[in-house]
Design a protein around this motif. Structure first.
Motif, mmCIF file in Angstrom:
data_model
loop_
_atom_site.group_PDB
_atom_site.id
_atom_site.type_symbol
_atom_site.label_atom_id
_atom_site.label_comp_id
_atom_site.label_asym_id
_atom_site.label_seq_id
_atom_site.Cartn_x
_atom_site.Cartn_y
_atom_site.Cartn_z
ATOM 1 N N GLU A 311 0.835 -1.191 0.000
ATOM 2 C CA GLU A 311 0.000 0.000 0.000
ATOM 3 C C GLU A 311 0.878 1.252 0.000
ATOM 4 N N ASN A 312 0.418 2.302 -0.632
ATOM 5 C CA ASN A 312 1.131 3.586 -0.747
ATOM 6 C C ASN A 312 2.316 3.543 -1.718
ATOM 7 N N SER A 313 2.468 2.425 -2.417
ATOM 8 C CA SER A 313 3.537 2.328 -3.417
ATOM 9 C C SER A 313 2.964 1.815 -4.734
ATOM 10 N N LYS A 314 3.705 2.052 -5.790
ATOM 11 C CA LYS A 314 3.300 1.589 -7.118
ATOM 12 C C LYS A 314 4.550 1.152 -7.866
ATOM 13 N N GLU A 327 11.409 -2.591 -17.354
ATOM 14 C CA GLU A 327 12.215 -2.182 -16.196
ATOM 15 C C GLU A 327 11.283 -1.720 -15.081
ATOM 16 N N LEU A 328 11.579 -2.134 -13.859
ATOM 17 C CA LEU A 328 10.734 -1.799 -12.711
ATOM 18 C C LEU A 328 11.058 -0.406 -12.195
ATOM 19 N N GLU A 329 10.008 0.411 -12.110
ATOM 20 C CA GLU A 329 10.135 1.745 -11.533
ATOM 21 C C GLU A 329 9.237 1.789 -10.296
ATOM 22 N N ILE A 330 9.823 2.089 -9.153
ATOM 23 C CA ILE A 330 9.067 2.144 -7.897
ATOM 24 C C ILE A 330 8.704 3.593 -7.592
ATOM 25 N N VAL A 331 7.437 3.808 -7.271
ATOM 26 C CA VAL A 331 6.939 5.140 -6.917
ATOM 27 C C VAL A 331 6.280 5.041 -5.544
ATOM 28 N N ILE A 337 15.354 9.609 -0.846
ATOM 29 C CA ILE A 337 15.457 10.973 -1.384
ATOM 30 C C ILE A 337 16.632 11.084 -2.351
ATOM 31 N N GLY A 338 17.400 10.013 -2.479
ATOM 32 C CA GLY A 338 18.492 10.011 -3.458
ATOM 33 C C GLY A 338 19.809 9.566 -2.858
ATOM 34 N N TYR A 339 20.809 9.456 -3.718
ATOM 35 C CA TYR A 339 22.146 9.086 -3.274
ATOM 36 C C TYR A 339 22.837 10.295 -2.653
ATOM 37 N N PHE A 340 23.615 10.028 -1.650
ATOM 38 C CA PHE A 340 24.304 11.070 -0.905
ATOM 39 C C PHE A 340 25.357 11.752 -1.777
ATOM 40 N N LYS A 341 25.184 13.055 -1.974
ATOM 41 C CA LYS A 341 26.144 13.869 -2.737
ATOM 42 C C LYS A 341 26.465 13.293 -4.113
ATOM 43 N N ASN A 342 25.440 12.886 -4.837
ATOM 44 C CA ASN A 342 25.654 12.284 -6.157
ATOM 45 C C ASN A 342 24.533 12.730 -7.103
ATOM 46 N N GLU A 343 24.506 14.008 -7.395
ATOM 47 C CA GLU A 343 23.406 14.585 -8.175
ATOM 48 C C GLU A 343 23.316 14.032 -9.592
ATOM 49 N N LYS A 349 18.443 8.159 -11.919
ATOM 50 C CA LYS A 349 17.698 7.101 -11.229
ATOM 51 C C LYS A 349 16.448 7.583 -10.492
ATOM 52 N N PHE A 350 16.476 8.788 -9.956
ATOM 53 C CA PHE A 350 15.350 9.306 -9.174
ATOM 54 C C PHE A 350 14.670 10.439 -9.957
ATOM 55 N N GLU A 351 13.784 10.066 -10.856
ATOM 56 C CA GLU A 351 13.140 11.059 -11.720
ATOM 57 C C GLU A 351 12.000 11.767 -10.991
ATOM 58 N N LYS A 352 11.899 13.068 -11.157
ATOM 59 C CA LYS A 352 10.858 13.851 -10.487
ATOM 60 C C LYS A 352 9.717 14.122 -11.462
ATOM 61 N N LYS A 353 8.926 13.073 -11.734
ATOM 62 C CA LYS A 353 7.841 13.231 -12.704
ATOM 63 C C LYS A 353 6.483 12.878 -12.116
ATOM 64 N N TYR A 354 6.458 12.501 -10.831
ATOM 65 C CA TYR A 354 5.198 12.167 -10.175
ATOM 66 C C TYR A 354 5.063 12.994 -8.900
ATOM 67 N N GLU A 355 3.908 12.877 -8.262
ATOM 68 C CA GLU A 355 3.709 13.568 -6.981
ATOM 69 C C GLU A 355 4.612 12.967 -5.914
ATOM 70 N N LYS A 356 4.831 11.648 -5.999
ATOM 71 C CA LYS A 356 5.709 10.979 -5.044
ATOM 72 C C LYS A 356 7.041 10.641 -5.709
ATOM 73 N N ARG A 357 8.039 10.381 -4.878
ATOM 74 C CA ARG A 357 9.377 10.064 -5.400
ATOM 75 C C ARG A 357 9.364 8.759 -6.189
ATOM 76 N N SER A 358 10.237 8.655 -7.180
ATOM 77 C CA SER A 358 10.322 7.433 -7.986
ATOM 78 C C SER A 358 11.778 7.030 -8.157
ATOM 79 N N PHE A 359 11.961 5.726 -8.431
ATOM 80 C CA PHE A 359 13.314 5.184 -8.594
ATOM 81 C C PHE A 359 13.323 4.129 -9.688
ATOM 82 N N ARG A 360 14.215 4.292 -10.665
ATOM 83 C CA ARG A 360 14.418 3.282 -11.716
ATOM 84 C C ARG A 360 15.396 2.253 -11.179
#
Length: 479
Positions: A311-314, A327-331, A337-343, A349-360
């Motif tokens: 629940e709360n994930s897609k 390829e599995l993308e988790i939302v 929130i991302g990798y430490f100091k690795n913009e 990997k962490f695309e900002k295209k949804y209301e919630k965070r996502s990860f490829r």
């Protein structure tokens, strides 16, 4: 009893049963009352350094009770903790320390705190505070720090407490080092439920009789590990329900769970339940869950499902091919929130295209009957002589042979090109390689038949108890 509230980041009292065991470490045991007292005492030590909120703290050690005390203290004080196990080589420890720039390194073996005044102003304070940063191996060899925040932990805690059949009476058998996020199952589980966690040193883990004795001594009922770890222990006649009566739940993550492993568990522990989960470190331990019942085992014998999405994930499928594999993308709230100091890597990997965070994820899978199935990793998709090959498909075919109990297939490369495919199997002593090749050729095209099949007594494992593919290549080259 007492438990740890992840919303308050502090202990709360539920009932008057503080003498119940909380942590059984490699060096000593603590009741819940003793654990709280040790945490309160250690927090006072840390507060003397006047670190700013959000200051990262390195915790170095193995399976000592003080490792747990340090983790809880850091969470309570608002310091992101970075767990570093003694299995890490010194160069890696130094590399992580240089990236994080912490003023504090807690050594739970020597029972000391190293202080570096020059880094005291370092802070990573966020409105959703970082709880931990776990460093995983990157494809470049550089460690990647996965940042998990309080909201992600709360999301994970809610799921763990509601869907896994756990309770305050659960006793978790911990196998994974704290630097491997599989251990977060036991850590969050025992803290949030007011349950018990049993820690096991590397020496205990490597001696299966000691491991079994510890299971029995503390009446552990929840087993958490990678599938490959338990496969070694299932070979022992001692590992049976009649000898270890307390074990009721087997929980797996981190690798593909073979149906043969489940069959062996159900033969040895007929009244137990087997839970399969899937998820990368970047999505707070796991995102899917399923109990592998006898019906599931029979229906999906070649490739077991990894479960229903929490629940709360897609989970989205990207770039779907003709077999409906993508390829599995988790939302969801569980995504880091991302990798430490690795913009640069975060943008990939962490695309900002949804209301919630996502990860490829770099993992491939498909849905069937509402269930997610793992297909392969991006690095398991290879090309040989122009043919696209999924290595996992070869393993599934090898495992369908009754003479084979375990299998892993890897590519042997010359430079950037794949030269040939090698399969390593564990199986019956009477296994005939040529007959095995003939049998799998009935379902696989000729270009997917391994050049060589190597029979081993056991697989080599790395520090996280996953199969060590580099060592397999070394074994092959030495034959």
């Amino acid at each position: 009893f007492m438990r740890f509230d992840f919303k308050l980041l502090d202990f709360v009292e539920c009932e008057k049963d503080f003498d119940k065991l909380a942590v059984c470490g490699s060096n000593k045991d603590l009741t819940w009352s003793e654990l709280k007292n040790e945490v309160d005492s250690f927090k006072k030590k840390l507060q003397k350094y006047n670190l700013p909120k959000g200051h990262p703290v390195l915790i170095y050690g193995h399976k000592e009770v003080d490792f747990i005390v340090s983790i809880i203290s850091c969470m309570s004080l608002g310091f992101p903790y970075i767990p570093i196990d003694t299995i890490y080589p010194k160069d890696r420890v130094d590399k992580i320390a240089s990236i994080v720039k912490s003023a504090i390194k807690i050594d739970t073996i020597e029972n000391k705190i190293d202080f570096n005044q020059s880094n005291i102003s370092t802070s990573y304070l966020l409105s959703d505070p970082i709880i931990y940063i776990i460093f995983t191996s990157g494809s470049t060899g550089e460690p990647k720090g996965v940042q998990i925040t309080q909201n992600s932990i709360l999301d994970f805690e809610k799921w763990l407490n509601s869907d896994f059949g756990l309770s305050k009476d659960s006793v978790f058998m911990n196998q994974a080092p704290f630097s491997f996020d599989l251990s977060v199952y036991e850590l969050v589980g025992f803290l949030s439920l007011g349950a018990t966690i049993v820690l096991n040193s590397k020496d205990t883990i490597e001696n299966h009789l000691l491991y079994f004795e510890r299971l029995k001594k503390y009446s552990c009922d929840v087993w958490v590990s990678t599938p490959s770890f338990i496969s070694k222990l299932l070979l022992s006649s001692e590992f049976e329900e009649k000898n270890i009566k307390s074990l009721k739940t087997f929980l797996f993550c981190g690798e593909v769970l073979p149906s043969n492993t489940v069959k062996r568990i159900k033969n040895s522990f007929p009244s137990s339940i087997v839970l399969n989960t899937y998820g990368p470190t970047e999505a707070t331990v796991a995102t899917t869950l399923i109990e592998i019942t006898s019906d599931i085992l029979e229906k999906y014998s070649k490739n077991l499902p990894v479960g229903y999405v929490k629940e709360n994930s897609k989970i989205n499928l990207l770039d779907i091919d003709e077999q409906n594999i993508g390829e599995l993308e988790i939302v969801g709230d569980n995504v880091s929130i991302g990798y430490f100091k690795n913009e640069e890597l975060n943008k990939q990997k962490f695309e900002k295209k949804y209301e919630k965070r996502s990860f490829r994820t770099g993992d491939f899978g498909y849905f069937e009957d509402g269930l997610l199935f793992f297909a392969n990793r991006k690095d398991e998709l290879i090309k040989l002589h122009g043919f696209r090959i999924e290595l996992g498909e070869i393993d599934k075919e090898l495992l369908s042979d009754k003479m084979v109990s375990e299998s892993i297939t890897i590519p042997l490369k010359r430079g950037n090109d794949v030269a040939k495919i090698i399969s390593f199997v564990i199986g019956s002593k009477s296994l005939d390689i040529e007959v095995l090749k003939h049998n799998i050729s009935k379902n696989l095209p000729y270009y997917m038949i391994p050049s060589d099949i190597v029979v081993l007594d056991k697989f080599p494992y790395n520090s996280n108890h996953k199969i060590d593919k580099n060592e397999l290549i070394n074994i092959y080259k030495s034959i």
